[in-house]
Design a protein around this motif. Structure first.
Motif, PDB file in Angstrom:
ATOM      1  N   LEU A  83       0.838  -1.206   0.000  1.00  0.00           N
ATOM      2  CA  LEU A  83       0.000   0.000   0.000  1.00  0.00           C
ATOM      3  C   LEU A  83       0.866   1.246   0.000  1.00  0.00           C
ATOM      4  CD1 LEU A  83      -2.879   1.151   0.145  1.00  0.00           C
ATOM      5  CD2 LEU A  83      -2.669   1.167   2.638  1.00  0.00           C
ATOM      6  N   LEU A  84       1.971   1.209   0.757  1.00  0.00           N
ATOM      7  CA  LEU A  84       2.873   2.359   0.785  1.00  0.00           C
ATOM      8  C   LEU A  84       3.450   2.606  -0.600  1.00  0.00           C
ATOM      9  CD1 LEU A  84       4.378   4.513   2.423  1.00  0.00           C
ATOM     10  CD2 LEU A  84       6.122   2.799   2.930  1.00  0.00           C
ATOM     11  N   ARG A  85       3.871   1.528  -1.295  1.00  0.00           N
ATOM     12  CA  ARG A  85       4.434   1.669  -2.634  1.00  0.00           C
ATOM     13  C   ARG A  85       3.409   2.236  -3.618  1.00  0.00           C
ATOM     14  NH1 ARG A  85       3.655  -1.493  -6.566  1.00  0.00           N
ATOM     15  NH2 ARG A  85       2.934  -3.221  -5.247  1.00  0.00           N
ATOM     16  N   VAL A  86       2.170   1.711  -3.576  1.00  0.00           N
ATOM     17  CA  VAL A  86       1.114   2.171  -4.492  1.00  0.00           C
ATOM     18  C   VAL A  86       0.809   3.645  -4.251  1.00  0.00           C
ATOM     19  CG1 VAL A  86      -1.343   1.938  -5.045  1.00  0.00           C
ATOM     20  CG2 VAL A  86       0.083  -0.098  -4.817  1.00  0.00           C
ATOM     21  N   ARG A  87       0.720   4.018  -2.995  1.00  0.00           N
ATOM     22  CA  ARG A  87       0.361   5.422  -2.694  1.00  0.00           C
ATOM     23  C   ARG A  87       1.499   6.376  -3.065  1.00  0.00           C
ATOM     24  NH1 ARG A  87      -3.294   5.247   2.861  1.00  0.00           N
ATOM     25  NH2 ARG A  87      -5.214   4.549   1.798  1.00  0.00           N
ATOM     26  N   GLN A  88       2.721   5.924  -2.925  1.00  0.00           N
ATOM     27  CA  GLN A  88       3.846   6.766  -3.372  1.00  0.00           C
ATOM     28  C   GLN A  88       3.794   6.980  -4.889  1.00  0.00           C
ATOM     29  OE1 GLN A  88       7.187   4.588  -1.794  1.00  0.00           O
ATOM     30  NE2 GLN A  88       7.210   5.759   0.139  1.00  0.00           N
ATOM     31  N   GLN A  89       3.451   5.904  -5.621  1.00  0.00           N
ATOM     32  CA  GLN A  89       3.308   6.011  -7.077  1.00  0.00           C
ATOM     33  C   GLN A  89       2.143   6.936  -7.420  1.00  0.00           C
ATOM     34  OE1 GLN A  89       2.848   1.985  -8.501  1.00  0.00           O
ATOM     35  NE2 GLN A  89       5.036   1.476  -8.300  1.00  0.00           N
ATOM     36  N   MET A  90       1.070   6.823  -6.666  1.00  0.00           N
ATOM     37  CA  MET A  90      -0.090   7.682  -6.907  1.00  0.00           C
ATOM     38  C   MET A  90       0.268   9.159  -6.728  1.00  0.00           C
ATOM     39  SD  MET A  90      -3.061   5.449  -5.021  1.00  0.00           S
ATOM     40  CE  MET A  90      -4.313   6.712  -5.156  1.00  0.00           C
ATOM     41  N   GLN A  91       1.025   9.447  -5.675  1.00  0.00           N
ATOM     42  CA  GLN A  91       1.431  10.838  -5.441  1.00  0.00           C
ATOM     43  C   GLN A  91       2.306  11.351  -6.588  1.00  0.00           C
ATOM     44  OE1 GLN A  91       3.305  10.935  -1.593  1.00  0.00           O
ATOM     45  NE2 GLN A  91       1.364  10.567  -0.482  1.00  0.00           N
ATOM     46  N   SER A  92       3.208  10.478  -7.046  1.00  0.00           N
ATOM     47  CA  SER A  92       4.095  10.864  -8.145  1.00  0.00           C
ATOM     48  C   SER A  92       3.290  11.155  -9.416  1.00  0.00           C
ATOM     49  CB  SER A  92       5.120   9.758  -8.396  1.00  0.00           C
ATOM     50  OG  SER A  92       5.925  10.055  -9.510  1.00  0.00           O
ATOM     51  N   VAL A  93       2.357  10.236  -9.749  1.00  0.00           N
ATOM     52  CA  VAL A  93       1.530  10.423 -10.949  1.00  0.00           C
ATOM     53  C   VAL A  93       0.655  11.654 -10.800  1.00  0.00           C
ATOM     54  CG1 VAL A  93      -0.341   9.398 -12.315  1.00  0.00           C
ATOM     55  CG2 VAL A  93       1.566   7.971 -11.563  1.00  0.00           C
ATOM     56  N   LYS A  94       0.122  11.876  -9.594  1.00  0.00           N
ATOM     57  CA  LYS A  94      -0.752  13.033  -9.348  1.00  0.00           C
ATOM     58  C   LYS A  94       0.013  14.333  -9.593  1.00  0.00           C
ATOM     59  CE  LYS A  94      -4.922  14.138  -7.797  1.00  0.00           C
ATOM     60  NZ  LYS A  94      -6.149  13.654  -8.442  1.00  0.00           N
ATOM     61  N   ARG A  95       1.253  14.403  -9.117  1.00  0.00           N
ATOM     62  CA  ARG A  95       2.068  15.600  -9.338  1.00  0.00           C
ATOM     63  C   ARG A  95       2.324  15.806 -10.840  1.00  0.00           C
ATOM     64  NH1 ARG A  95       4.839  13.707  -4.672  1.00  0.00           N
ATOM     65  NH2 ARG A  95       6.395  12.687  -5.982  1.00  0.00           N
ATOM     66  N   HIS A  96       2.603  14.685 -11.546  1.00  0.00           N
ATOM     67  CA  HIS A  96       2.857  14.754 -12.978  1.00  0.00           C
ATOM     68  C   HIS A  96       1.610  15.248 -13.720  1.00  0.00           C
ATOM     69  CE1 HIS A  96       4.771  12.578 -16.694  1.00  0.00           C
ATOM     70  NE2 HIS A  96       4.759  13.905 -16.817  1.00  0.00           N
ATOM     71  N   ILE A  97       0.421  14.763 -13.315  1.00  0.00           N
ATOM     72  CA  ILE A  97      -0.840  15.191 -13.944  1.00  0.00           C
ATOM     73  C   ILE A  97      -1.022  16.694 -13.790  1.00  0.00           C
ATOM     74  CG2 ILE A  97      -3.370  15.086 -13.741  1.00  0.00           C
ATOM     75  CD1 ILE A  97      -3.046  12.109 -12.968  1.00  0.00           C
ATOM     76  N   HIS A  98      -0.786  17.201 -12.557  1.00  0.00           N
ATOM     77  CA  HIS A  98      -1.013  18.629 -12.296  1.00  0.00           C
ATOM     78  C   HIS A  98      -0.022  19.501 -13.076  1.00  0.00           C
ATOM     79  CE1 HIS A  98      -4.192  18.006  -9.497  1.00  0.00           C
ATOM     80  NE2 HIS A  98      -3.430  17.480  -8.530  1.00  0.00           N
ATOM     81  N   SER A  99       1.228  19.076 -13.082  1.00  0.00           N
ATOM     82  CA  SER A  99       2.238  19.893 -13.812  1.00  0.00           C
ATOM     83  C   SER A  99       1.953  19.897 -15.307  1.00  0.00           C
ATOM     84  CB  SER A  99       3.645  19.368 -13.521  1.00  0.00           C
ATOM     85  OG  SER A  99       3.789  18.036 -13.988  1.00  0.00           O
ATOM     86  N   THR A 100       1.562  18.721 -15.865  1.00  0.00           N
ATOM     87  CA  THR A 100       1.248  18.627 -17.301  1.00  0.00           C
ATOM     88  C   THR A 100       0.020  19.458 -17.635  1.00  0.00           C
ATOM     89  OG1 THR A 100       2.170  16.387 -17.338  1.00  0.00           O
ATOM     90  CG2 THR A 100       0.750  17.031 -19.182  1.00  0.00           C
ATOM     91  N   PHE A 101      -1.031  19.378 -16.783  1.00  0.00           N
ATOM     92  CA  PHE A 101      -2.263  20.131 -17.022  1.00  0.00           C
ATOM     93  C   PHE A 101      -1.985  21.631 -16.951  1.00  0.00           C
ATOM     94  CE2 PHE A 101      -6.161  22.263 -15.797  1.00  0.00           C
ATOM     95  CZ  PHE A 101      -7.114  21.681 -16.635  1.00  0.00           C
ATOM     96  N   ASP A 102      -1.212  22.055 -15.937  1.00  0.00           N
ATOM     97  CA  ASP A 102      -0.910  23.483 -15.788  1.00  0.00           C
ATOM     98  C   ASP A 102      -0.152  24.004 -17.013  1.00  0.00           C
ATOM     99  OD1 ASP A 102      -2.144  23.508 -13.331  1.00  0.00           O
ATOM    100  OD2 ASP A 102      -0.279  23.296 -12.164  1.00  0.00           O
TER     101      ASP A 102
END
Length: 704
Positions: A155-174
């Motif tokens: 769960l820790l690994r999945v959530r770390q990946q989720m945070q990474s992808v979430k940051r990438h989504i926001h930077s790409t969208f911005d």
């Protein structure tokens, strides 16, 4: 068990008390108990239930810091836990944790109070103080009820990946939004959300210029919402990670559910304790609302209802800002059939209903609104005949219904039955109905039944006066204004005040006298006699009250005089003591001055003051000896007074005579009971069916 038929519950309006209890319940189990509220089958259980409620009322009245009842029932969790490979939802663990915290706080509260509240303490005997459940749940969930990141490595690994992808989504969208904003393709709002995804708010005229997927339009059609092509794969990846997170959480909760299975007996015990306490709490809150208490419960058939109220009348009067007059009603084997008479609207029916509803409440395990020094007993049956119960469906008139009801009473009544008969014998020809009512009354009397009966029939009043185990009573009226006083009086029948009420309501005296002439002279004379008796009794009651008030006033003045005298005597004694002390100091001063005068200052002779110093030392020793004697005398006097006081208290209450089997009275409550066990200063007293542990110093010896 007290047997009641549906009509009795309806007549006594038990459902109105159930409505109040429902408002105080927390969970559905307690509500279900209230819905099915009936007399308790087993007398020992009934006494336990009454004591449980009484103990909680005592805690509330003493303003103890009792834990606030906050919990949710665990029925679904208890059902799901044994299912193989089951996984409880997250909210279930929150409920289990809340229950464990609640029970732990209750155990902590009752720790070292088992002697003060034995019945509530016994309720917790099936549970133990433990934080195992709480700790296991806290390892998985944070304080907001969310599964922790470190609940498992995956769960820790999945959530770390989720945070990474979430940051990438926001930077790409911005980056994409800045690009199209610079070109002037976006509306004033710039962006929006669709299915938790950020989308661009594009002016519809430029929608073909923007790379991405159209997801929606504004109502006006001027704005088109487009998910940028660069974020689509990233959002899809995030969705897959969310699915991975859900699967991992399911595995974690499945494992936690399996661990909880070992605690299933404890969780069941939580459910049982909390639902029982929920109902007890509802009963205690009702008792506090009604100012209700637990009377002494006798094994023999005896009732002494002191300052009792009809609970529903009291609540109604309280809402209207009106006072409710308390009643005192006594019944025992020598006065088991109580006949209440008097004019209409005087409170006869309410008094009858008060006896019935209080008896029903007690045997349903509810505390009753009366003085705690009251006495009550238990019956096997409670039957009522109250009000007009015509049945159009069954084509029964009021009188036919009452005859049918009476037939049932005659079949089932015995010495353990309490009957409540309102307007006994009415509904037919007064003479014929009165004769039949008298026969019914005699038959019920012969069955040894207990009963409260209201009537206007003179023959029933006379019969109650003739029979040794029956007694008359009446509702008092102001004989001057003929206004009801709503006070009940034992010992004599009441006048119906028929002609007096008619006269005060403007009926001409000529018509009243004409009506009197049509009656039997003896009947008119009897009614006049009852009127005069009640008038004289009211006068004597007033004189008695005035005499009691005068005695109380005289006693207050006597106490004031004695207190004042004691105060001035103390002041005078203080002045005398100060005068003696001053005199003593003056004497000491003179003696010391003499020593000073005799002291030789310029003498050439060696040790010229030796004799003087010897005399000074001798004088000081003598004074010190006197002081020690006074101190010793004061000490001995205090010890003697203490022993005398202890002996006086014991002699006053004859506590030295108290032994097993003695009849004793409690100093605080005046309740009488029998000594069952003595251990040093601790005494177990049997009060009816109830047992209580008290100190020997709290008891008065009555008899052996």
């Amino acid at each position: 068990m007290l047997k009641c038929d549906p009509q009795t519950y309806k007549d006594l309006e038990l459902e109105k008390l159930q409505d109040i209890l429902r408002e105080y319940c927390i969970g559905p189990s307690a509500l279900q108990i209230v819905d099915q509220l009936k007399p308790v089958k087993n007398n020992d259980e009934l006494i336990k239930f009454l004591n449980q409620t009484n103990e909680l009322v005592e805690i509330r009245r003493e303003a103890e810091r009792f834990p606030r009842l906050e919990f949710e029932e665990l029925k679904s969790e208890i059902k799901m836990l044994p299912v193989q490979n089951a996984s409880l939802p997250q909210e279930s663990f929150a409920r289990i944790r809340m229950a464990s915290v609640m029970v732990n706080s209750l155990i902590y509260f009752f720790n070292k109070r088992e002697e003060d509240f034995p019945n509530l303490y016994e309720l917790l005997s099936g549970v133990e103080y433990t934080k195992d459940l709480i700790n296991k749940i806290d390892e998985i969930f944070d304080k907001h009820g969310k599964v922790k990141d470190d609940a498992s490595e995956d769960l820790l690994r999945v959530r770390q990946q989720m945070q990474s992808v979430k940051r990438h989504i926001h930077s790409t969208f911005d980056r994409s939004m800045r690009k199209y904003l610079k070109k002037g393709y976006l509306s004033d709002t710039k962006e929006g959300f669709f299915d938790d995804r950020r989308v661009l708010a594009v002016l519809s005229s430029y929608k073909r210029e923007v790379n991405g997927q159209v997801v929606s339009n504004s109502k006006s059609g001027n704005v088109t919402f487009i998910e940028p092509g660069e974020t689509i794969p990233l959002n899809n990846e995030y969705e897959q990670l969310l699915d991975d997170e859900r699967k991992e959480i399911f595995v974690i909760l499945q494992q936690l559910t399996f661990e909880m299975l070992a605690y299933l007996p404890l969780i069941k015990a939580y459910q049982q304790v909390l639902t029982k306490l929920d109902f007890i709490n509802a009963k205690s809150r009702l008792a506090l609302l009604l100012d209700a208490n637990l009377p002494s419960i006798n094994e023999n058939k005896e009732m002494e209802l002191i300052d009792c109220y009809h609970p529903l009348l009291k609540l109604n009067n309280k809402s209207l800002g009106k006072n409710t007059v308390p009643q005192r009603i006594s019944m025992n084997k020598d006065a088991r059939m109580l006949v209440i008479s008097g004019p209409n609207a005087g409170g006869k029916s309410i008094t009858l209903k008060t006896v019935g509803l209080l008896q029903l409440m007690l045997q349903c395990g509810l505390l009753v609104p009366l003085h705690p020094n009251s006495k009550m007993c238990l019956f096997d049956a409670l039957l009522t005949d109250i009000g007009d119960n015509q049945s159009i469906v069954d084509e029964l008139s009021t009188y036919s219904y009452r005859l049918k009801r009476m037939r049932h009473f005659l079949n089932v009544s015995n010495e353990n039955t309490l009957l409540l008969l309102d307007e006994f014998g009415t509904g037919s020809d007064p003479d014929l109905g009165g004769a039949l009512a008298e026969v019914f009354f005699e038959t019920l009397y012969d069955r040894k039944s207990f009963g409260v009966i209201t009537t206007h029939y003179a023959n029933i009043k006379l019969k109650a006066d003739e029979l040794p185990e029956a007694i008359n009573g009446c509702m008092l009226f102001d004989t001057e204004t003929l206004n009801p006083l709503f006070r009940f009086s034992m010992g004599q029948p009441g006048s119906s005040f028929t002609f007096e009420v008619a006269q005060i309501n403007g009926i001409p005296k000529k018509l009243i006298n004409k009506a009197k002439s049509k009656l039997d002279h003896k009947k008119v004379k009897m009614d006049e006699l009852l009127h005069e008796l009640q008038k004289e009794k009211s006068y004597l009651n007033r004189l008695t009250k005035e005499h009691i008030l005068a005695q109380e006033t005289a006693e207050e003045h006597r106490q004031f005089y004695e207190t004042t005298k004691k105060k001035y005597d103390q002041k005078l004694q203080n002045l005398k003591d100060r005068a003696e002390e001053t005199s003593k100091f003056v004497s000491l001063g003179k003696k010391l001055q003499q020593f000073i005068n005799d002291y030789k200052v310029r003498s050439k002779k060696k040790n010229s003051n030796a004799d003087l110093m010897q005399e000074v030392k001798k004088y000081i020793a003598m004074e010190k000896s006197k002081i020690e004697e006074v101190k010793q005398e004061v000490r001995l006097k205090k010890q003697a007074n203490k022993k005398k006081k202890t002996k006086k208290v014991k002699d006053q209450y004859n506590q030295a005579k108290i032994k097993v089997g003695s009849k004793v009275k409690m100093i605080s409550t005046k309740q009488t009971g029998e000594v069952e066990e003595i251990k040093g200063e601790d005494v177990t007293v049997l009060l009816g069916f109830a047992r209580m542990k008290v100190k020997l110093s709290q008891l008065i010896w009555v008899s052996d």
